[in-house]
Design an enzyme around this catalytic site. Structure first.
Site, short mmCIF file in Angstrom:
data_model
loop_
_atom_site.label_atom_id
_atom_site.label_comp_id
_atom_site.label_asym_id
_atom_site.label_seq_id
_atom_site.Cartn_x
_atom_site.Cartn_y
_atom_site.Cartn_z
N LYS A 61 8.31 -9.52 7.94
CA LYS A 61 9.58 -9.37 7.22
C LYS A 61 10.46 -10.60 7.48
CE LYS A 61 9.98 -4.30 7.38
NZ LYS A 61 10.02 -4.00 5.94
N ARG B 225 2.45 4.38 5.17
CA ARG B 225 1.45 5.22 4.49
C ARG B 225 0.12 5.22 5.25
NH1 ARG B 225 2.32 1.77 -0.86
NH2 ARG B 225 4.34 1.61 0.17
#
Ligand code: BES
Ligand code: MN
Ligand code: ZN
Length: 491
Positions: A275, A349
């Site tokens: 990020k 996920r």
């Protein structure tokens, strides 16, 4: 903070501060009327002169009123009665709670729940008022030195009401404890709140409550079960992943449990798909799904609800490293389905899919996973609504209704099969990213593939579980929604 009832006459109650509601109408609620009468019409006069404000959430602190047991009176505006609903009521109560926090008070007596609106029952109004006052008086202290001028939140609050509200105040107390647990965990820094810390905290929850047991799976155990999707996320971190399983047995053994699954990424750097600094600084909050689930679990155990609950926390840290999972790696989940990891920042996920497969062994009635899963959810719904995706209309409706009734609201998003093809790849059964459009939905599509035979719902709390840039930090959500859902199921 302690919450309790006091049913003595309002005007006689000895308290540091009496909290009453005023509406933008000609009439007073019972407590406000009692205060007005005991003070020879002071409230009426101050309303007329404009010294008491009636607008929603406006507060006025009054000193030196004669004829009361109370040292001060705090008035809270509820605005136009015809516009009042539970969400607006909650906002006004929160404003009252903040005003109480910002004054040097240790204790107060609250009467605002005597305002009637919208066919909302007195027990619901009490619960909402108590939760709001409690919420406003939470202060983060874990890693902060206290100074003399630090804010001094309330230590206790009593609420006007008799035995008919006893179960509502007990519910408020349990829900507040759950909310507080969720918030404390959410706000902790990622060097303290690690996967091992969450496991240790779960142990203390298990020790503190009846009918609770704990099992923690270590990385070896998870490898044995084939949870390679979860482990792929953890590979770049020096911290060991933990699969934390808290079990609450409040009903007969053969009653199918509610399975609650929480994303417990204690820090999300993005992994090799690193990020930016700007997007990384909030990523201690990436375990807020876990925190919310644990909060609801605590509320359930405190109330000893007559249901069974399995709470599964997938606790991992997502870091870049020579060992880390690479974009392009194909991994095999516990279910046997293969996943091409094209972006290591779509890690939530990956940990959740194995947790969902793991949950199936309990033959759950429903599976609900909770996660700060996508930035796309924040774009879509902002910070007010939790995103809800489900393969079961009845379950979705029950969750929406629970959220509405406790002002911890969710909004349902579609799980149409048309979105599924965005996960197609030539190299595996699916890829872990679905492209630019509908990011919140393709994340839901991904998870739905691991819950095909289950009544399943997914709550994306990326926007609702914390507020950046304010003093608020973690919001504790969706502990309230989930605790209410469990209570509705139990009742
Ligand atoms: N933890 C983030 C989601 C997130 C973003 C939560 C902002 C709160 C605020 C999640 O793991 C993530 O990084 N998601 C990616 C997915 C993308 C790579 C498909 C995202 O939303 O950008
Ligand atoms: Mn991520
Ligand atoms: Zn994440």
């Amino acid at each position: 903070m302690k919450l309790h009832l006091d049913n003595n006459p309002t005007a006689d109650i000895e308290t540091e501060c009496l909290v009453i509601g005023v509406c933008d109408s000609g009439s007073f609620s019972p407590a406000t009327k009692a205060v007005d009468e005991a003070t020879q019409g002071s409230i009426s006069r101050l309303l007329e002169s404009g010294d008491i404000e009636k607008g929603l959430g406006k507060t006025s602190l009054l000193h030196g009123l004669q004829g009361l047991g109370a040292a001060r009176v705090l008035t809270v505006g509820f605005g136009k009665p015809e516009k009042l609903n539970l969400a607006r009521f909650d906002r006004a109560c929160l404003a009252a709670g903040k005003a109480l926090r910002d004054h040097p008070l240790k204790q107060c007596h609250v009467c605002v729940q005597d305002i009637e609106f919208d066919n909302i029952g007195s027990d619901r109004r009490l619960l909402q008022a108590a939760l709001a006052v409690h919420r406003a008086n939470f202060l983060y202290t874990t890693t902060k030195s206290m100074k003399d001028d630090s804010p001094a939140p309330l230590k206790s609050a009593s609420f006007q009401g008799g035995p008919e509200l006893q179960s509502a105040i007990e519910q408020a107390d349990a829900f507040a404890a759950g909310f507080e647990k969720s918030k404390i965990l959410g706000d902790l820094p990622p060097n303290i709140c690690t996967p091992a810390y969450l496991a240790q905290d779960a142990l203390s929850i298990a020790e503190k409550h009846a009918n609770v047991s704990l099992e923690v799976l270590e990385e070896d155990d998870m490898a044995e079960k084939g949870m390679d999707a979860l482990l792929a996320v953890s590979r770049g971190s020096t911290l060991n992943a933990k699969l934390i399983v808290l079990k609450y047995a409040g009903a007969a053994e053969d009653q199918a449990p509610v399975a609650l699954i929480g994303k417990g990424v204690t820090f999300d750097s993005g992994g090799l798909s690193l990020k930016s600094g700007e997007n990384m600084m909030q990523m201690k909050y990436d375990m807020c799904g876990a925190a919310g689930v644990i909060g609801a679990f605590v509320a359930c155990a405190r109330l000893q609800m007559p249901i069974n609950v399995i709470c599964i926390i997938a606790a991992v840290e997502n870091m870049p490293d020579g060992n880390a999972c690479r974009p392009g790696d194909v991994i095999t989940s516990m279910s046997g389905k293969t996943i091409e990891v094209l972006n290591t920042d779509a890690e939530g996920r990956l940990v959740l899919c194995d947790a969902i497969t793991y949950a199936e062994q309990y033959n759950p009635d429903v599976i609900i996973d909770v996660a700060t899963l996508t930035g796309a959810c924040v774009v879509a719904l902002g910070h007010h609504a939790t995103g809800l995706i489900s393969n079961d209309d009845e379950l979705a409706e029950a969750l929406l209704q629970a959220g509405d009734s406790i002002v911890d609201r969710a909004w349902r998003l579609p799980l149409w099969e048309e979105y599924q093809s965005q996960l197609d790849t030539p190299f595996a059964d699916m890829k872990n990213v679905g492209g630019m459009s509908a990011g919140v939905l393709t994340a839901g599509c991904f998870l739905s593939r691991f819950a095909e035979d289950q009544r399943w719902a997914h709550l994306d709390v990326a926007g609702s579980a914390w507020k950046w840039g304010s003093n608020d930090g973690a919001t504790g959500r969706p502990a309230g929604l989930l605790a209410q859902f469990l209570l509705n199921k139990a009742g």
